[in-house]
Design a protein around this motif. Sequence first.
Motif, short mmCIF file in Angstrom:
data_model
loop_
_atom_site.label_atom_id
_atom_site.label_comp_id
_atom_site.label_asym_id
_atom_site.label_seq_id
_atom_site.Cartn_x
_atom_site.Cartn_y
_atom_site.Cartn_z
N SER A 253 0.92 7.01 -6.39
CA SER A 253 -0.44 7.51 -6.66
C SER A 253 -0.52 8.82 -7.43
O SER A 253 -1.60 9.15 -7.90
CB SER A 253 -1.21 7.62 -5.34
OG SER A 253 -0.63 8.61 -4.53
N ILE B 282 0.96 4.16 -2.71
CA ILE B 282 0.66 5.56 -2.40
C ILE B 282 1.75 6.43 -3.02
O ILE B 282 1.48 7.49 -3.59
CB ILE B 282 0.56 5.78 -0.88
CG1 ILE B 282 -0.74 5.20 -0.35
CG2 ILE B 282 0.62 7.27 -0.54
CD1 ILE B 282 -0.92 5.32 1.14
N VAL C 59 -7.24 7.88 2.52
CA VAL C 59 -6.84 7.16 1.31
C VAL C 59 -8.04 6.39 0.74
O VAL C 59 -8.12 6.16 -0.45
CB VAL C 59 -5.67 6.21 1.66
CG1 VAL C 59 -5.53 5.12 0.64
CG2 VAL C 59 -4.39 6.99 1.77
N SER C 60 -8.99 6.02 1.60
CA SER C 60 -10.14 5.27 1.10
C SER C 60 -11.11 6.18 0.33
O SER C 60 -12.13 5.72 -0.16
CB SER C 60 -10.87 4.57 2.24
OG SER C 60 -11.67 5.47 2.95
N TYR C 61 -10.80 7.46 0.23
CA TYR C 61 -11.56 8.34 -0.67
C TYR C 61 -10.81 8.54 -1.97
O TYR C 61 -11.37 8.54 -3.05
CB TYR C 61 -11.84 9.70 -0.03
CG TYR C 61 -12.49 9.61 1.32
CD1 TYR C 61 -13.64 8.85 1.48
CD2 TYR C 61 -11.98 10.27 2.42
CE1 TYR C 61 -14.25 8.75 2.72
CE2 TYR C 61 -12.58 10.17 3.66
CZ TYR C 61 -13.71 9.41 3.80
OH TYR C 61 -14.30 9.30 5.02
N SER C 62 -9.49 8.79 -1.85
CA SER C 62 -8.65 8.91 -3.04
C SER C 62 -7.21 8.70 -2.61
O SER C 62 -6.75 9.29 -1.64
CB SER C 62 -8.81 10.31 -3.66
OG SER C 62 -7.65 10.64 -4.39
N ALA C 63 -6.50 7.84 -3.35
CA ALA C 63 -5.14 7.50 -2.94
C ALA C 63 -4.23 8.71 -3.01
O ALA C 63 -3.46 9.00 -2.09
CB ALA C 63 -4.60 6.38 -3.82
N GLN D 293 -5.35 6.27 6.36
CA GLN D 293 -5.98 5.18 5.61
C GLN D 293 -7.43 5.54 5.32
O GLN D 293 -7.95 5.22 4.25
CB GLN D 293 -5.89 3.87 6.41
CG GLN D 293 -6.23 2.65 5.57
CD GLN D 293 -5.79 1.35 6.23
OE1 GLN D 293 -5.01 1.32 7.15
NE2 GLN D 293 -6.30 0.25 5.71
N ILE E 240 0.84 -1.20 0.00
CA ILE E 240 0.00 0.00 0.00
C ILE E 240 0.88 1.25 0.00
O ILE E 240 0.64 2.21 -0.75
CB ILE E 240 -0.96 -0.01 1.21
CG1 ILE E 240 -1.98 -1.13 1.03
CG2 ILE E 240 -1.65 1.32 1.37
CD1 ILE E 240 -2.84 -1.37 2.25
#
Lengths: 159, 517
Positions: free
Chosen positions: B187, B184, B367-371, B364, B180
């Motif tokens: 990203s 990132i 990040v769960s909306y946008s990386a 995190q 992850i």
Amino acid sequence: MPSRVEPGRVTRRDLLGAAGLWTAGLAILGSLVGLMRLPIQRVLPEASDRFKLGSPEEFPPGSSKVLQDQQVLVMSTQEGIAVLSMVCTHLGCVVSYSGDGFTCPCHGSRFGPLGDVSAGPAPRALKWLEISLAPNGKLVADKGREVEPGSFFQARGKA
Amino acid sequence: MSEQNMQAMWRNTLALPGNLFRSIVRHGRPDSARARSQAVFSNLFLHIHSTRIHHRTLRFSTTADLGAISASLFLILTGTGIFLMVYYKPSVDGAYDSIKDIHYVIPTGRLTRNIHRWAAHLMVLSVILHMCRVFFTASYKKPREFNWLVGMGLLVVTLALSFTGYLLPWDQLAYWAITIGANIAASPRELTDALGMTAWFDPGGFTREMLLGASEVGPEALIRFNLLHCVILPIAAVVLLGVHFWRIRKDGGLGRPHQEVTPAGKGAAVSQQAGPAPVSTDSANKTWGLMALVPGRSPAADIEPSETVPAWPYLLRAELLVFMGTMLLCLVLGIFFDAPLKVLADPVHPENPAKAPWYFLGLQELVSYSAFVGGLFIPAVTVVGLGLVPYLDREKEPAGIYLDGAHNKRIALHSALFGTLCAVLAVAIPVNFGWLRDWFPGVPQLFIILFNPGTLLTAAYVAWSLRVAGRTGSTRSSAIALFTCFLMGFIILTYVGTELRGPNWDFYWSRSDWPVH
């Protein structure tokens, strides 16, 4: 008085001193920039992206099969065969497949049955991998090459 | 050899211990104010302190000892880290087994690893709290702006050390965190893809390859993270810590109000008994050799001698106590709570849910909306924004007082409420009503990058802070508003990520509601 308009004389000593200093500085800087090449390898120490799926008969139309080790789903329909990468396009977790779509355990991305994003943070659909036919008639997929989502592979010559 | 020479030799041999000691330590016993100053000033390691400190420095309420605790934890981590390196094998085949050996076989290995783990967690906490203390007491202001920047660097290095550290056991947490984390780093591709320029401009891919040394997580990645964790980042931390400590002295000690009102009453002269030590009386003997050569402000410019105490022994004793207390805490935690080790890394099955350590769970959640936005953009904006604070807010204000004035206390309270409300909404709205992708299927990715709960939350905080700036006309009040909002956002998102997110990052009120499979 020396000024910007009428600069004073630059002595030979100052000129040589400054030239030496700048040369040394640029040489050190240049070497450092050159050394930054070090962490990037010319050849990556990895297995090939291409892997064998098996013969087309192993995937009768209407079936789908998860190849866990390769992290792909092989989907077979009347239109042909497709190989979908099960690596989430968000941050690389392996999604799980449940027949009607894919779910990512890490950040909750959801994908439809054909890999299209239905919810969550994933920026794009799951990858559709390129399929080719090896000379021995087996299917080969390539994780390094993508095809347009929706382009199924027809294993011709079999029919 | 003559009789005389023999005698001289004997005398010198007898005097050897004393002479050896005096050749190392050039001053007498530290019982006079002058000798105490010398004890600090003439020692390479101690001279990072001022020779004399303001007595306010020693009060618990001034600093809550957070800086000293962080430094103690760094020392503990260095020590236990070296012990762990004796057995740790940084290879994909050896890493997991060597951690198991350390845990189950090697004498004191388990305790050492537990202490290392607890100290790492505590250090993240104490560094964050230390930053809050410095901010709320306005101690970042001129002339301490640069030290605030060094502190930002240390915050980043601390988090990087923690991150690279929990990758080394090569268990499930390690493997998926590294995956992850590397993605990132890659990203920015989310943005370059949306703009269609990845083919010729791919900073994300470049960073990812730098980190992993390959295109997938594997042996190369483990070696690189080991190098970062054990060599590069510790060196960076030591250098920054050295500068950080040294600048405290050079910036004139800890921030403090210019005119302290003594308990005797306003305007009363500072009592001679204010400090626990006698006032220095031998200023006539003081040599100013070095000071006279150094241009600029004297480090002790505005300190009255009567308000100061010698660093030896008062400050050193306090530091030793803090270190011992910290060590005791780590020891107790290490004895009673084992550091976790999950099953061996499995590149095929991620854990569900795959959670980072607590201090990254706020991230995190973002990040769960946008990386890209959650993993890079908002953290970068936060760090840069924090770094800019002392340069944008240059109002003269007495340092060392928590939220000086009723006015600023009210702003902090309102901002805390506003920050909490916004963060709760940022989680509650997507959980209950979904987000753009649910409302408008096929919405372009660029819209999701620009408008997601993370960016809107950040925008709301910035807008709130600008509104405070407009209403109060004070940059300090505006900074308090922004800092408090971000702090509350961090706390709320961390809580949500830790407690309220379950399998597939779905929302659950309680862990017992998680589906069993």
